[in-house]
Enzyme design. Structure first.
Site, short mmCIF file in Angstrom:
data_model
loop_
_atom_site.label_atom_id
_atom_site.label_comp_id
_atom_site.label_asym_id
_atom_site.label_seq_id
_atom_site.Cartn_x
_atom_site.Cartn_y
_atom_site.Cartn_z
N GLY A 78 2.46 18.58 18.84
CA GLY A 78 3.53 17.78 18.03
C GLY A 78 4.34 19.08 17.50
O GLY A 78 5.24 19.08 17.23
N HIS A 79 3.53 18.82 16.16
CA HIS A 79 4.00 19.45 14.97
C HIS A 79 4.41 21.27 15.12
O HIS A 79 5.36 21.49 15.49
CB HIS A 79 3.19 19.91 14.02
CG HIS A 79 2.18 19.09 12.82
ND1 HIS A 79 0.98 19.51 13.37
CD2 HIS A 79 2.59 18.72 12.38
CE1 HIS A 79 0.71 17.70 12.51
NE2 HIS A 79 1.48 17.76 11.65
#
Ligand code: PAF
Length: 291
Positions: A38-39
């Site tokens: 996600g990051h």
């Protein structure tokens, strides 16, 4: 390949000033580390829109309302730095707590309205901590763009509001939630789930997507939310902290699916608190109420 790690505001400002001399567009991706896909999707999006990308890593004590949650927060700086280097991010800014909150620090940024209710109701002081550190990261980096995930949807609204209200010249870019193949929203907290909890965890997303579909087909909001709450507990979650339908663009409570909404939930699976949200499209003309 490695990435320069910067620990002080002064060093960060010097690096950004040199980029500015070359007319570079600068992006910042604020994180608390323990980087997952996600990051990394935020970093890729930033690299696509800016010439230089700063990723910040600071486990911000002021946004934790529970000291054991802060103590248990995963810290994996070396692995994070390696992941960022392989993506081609330009600086990892990882200040320590004394650099961020020096002796005598006395200022809090508090955003009203969008920070109230939802997580704000259950985590007193959380959004003041987020708003204060994010405002500092924006001012320290002087970035043109900042990237945040929609997974923390209320946080995204808080950050947009604070940048607007404080006239910070930065564009806030919201990026879609990244999910595991079984639908579980990626989160640094997922590593705390036991094997059996990990099997149950994706049911939260499944129920949210299903409920979103039912709302768009015309199911009454109160009935659909009550059914979803029961389904989450039946799936094996210990407690639903909140499950609400809010306006997508203003986070105001919605009593009917008459405009684009967001279904937002927080629920406890054992000792781990998970949050998730999904978009809800307005009821289609001609849809019949299914209940
Ligand atoms: O979303 C997070 O990881 C944090 O809340 C943030 C935005 C980095 C502020 O500490």
């Amino acid at each position: 390949m490695s990435i320069p790690i910067v620990r002080t505001v002064a060093e960060l400002r010097t690096a950004v000033a040199a980029w500015r001399q070359d007319n570079h567009r600068v992006a910042v991706v604020p994180t608390m580390g323990a980087l997952h896909e996600g990051h990394l999707s935020l970093v890729r999006a930033a690299l696509g829109q800016a010439d230089r990308v700063i990723v910040t890593l600071f486990v911000n004590p002021t946004q934790f309302n529970n000291s054991s949650d802060l103590a248990a927060y995963p810290r994996t700086e070396d692995e994070d730095a390696a992941k960022l280097a392989s993506l081609g991010a330009h600086i990892l800014y990882a200040p320590d707590a004394d650099e961020m909150y020096p002796q005598g620090f006395a200022t809090t940024v508090s955003v009203s309205g969008v920070s109230e209710g939802l997580c704000g109701a259950f985590r007193p002081g959380h959004f003041d901590g987020v708003a204060t550190v994010v405002a500092k990261l924006f001012l320290q980096s002087g970035a043109d763009l900042a990237f945040f995930g929609e997974k923390d949807f209320q946080q995204l609204h808080v950050v947009r509001r604070l940048a607007r209200d404080l006239d910070i010249p930065i564009e806030i870019v919201g990026c879609p939630t990244v999910r595991e193949p079984d639908g579980l929203a990626m989160s640094s907290r997922n590593v705390r789930l036991s094997a059996s909890e990990r099997e149950i965890a994706p049911m939260l997303a499944e129920i949210l997507f299903d409920t979103s579909g039912r709302l768009t087909e015309g199911a009454p909001v109160d009935d659909a939310l009550a059914t979803a709450r029961e389904a989450i507990v039946r799936a094996g979650y210990r407690k639903v902290e909140y499950l609400e339908l809010r306006g997508d663009d203003d986070l105001k409570p919605l009593g009917a699916t008459d405009r684009q909404g967001r279904l937002l939930a927080a629920a406890w699976l054992g000792e781990t608190r998970l949050i998730d949200n999904v978009k809800v499209m307005p009821v289609r003309h001609g849809s019949r109420n299914r209940l």
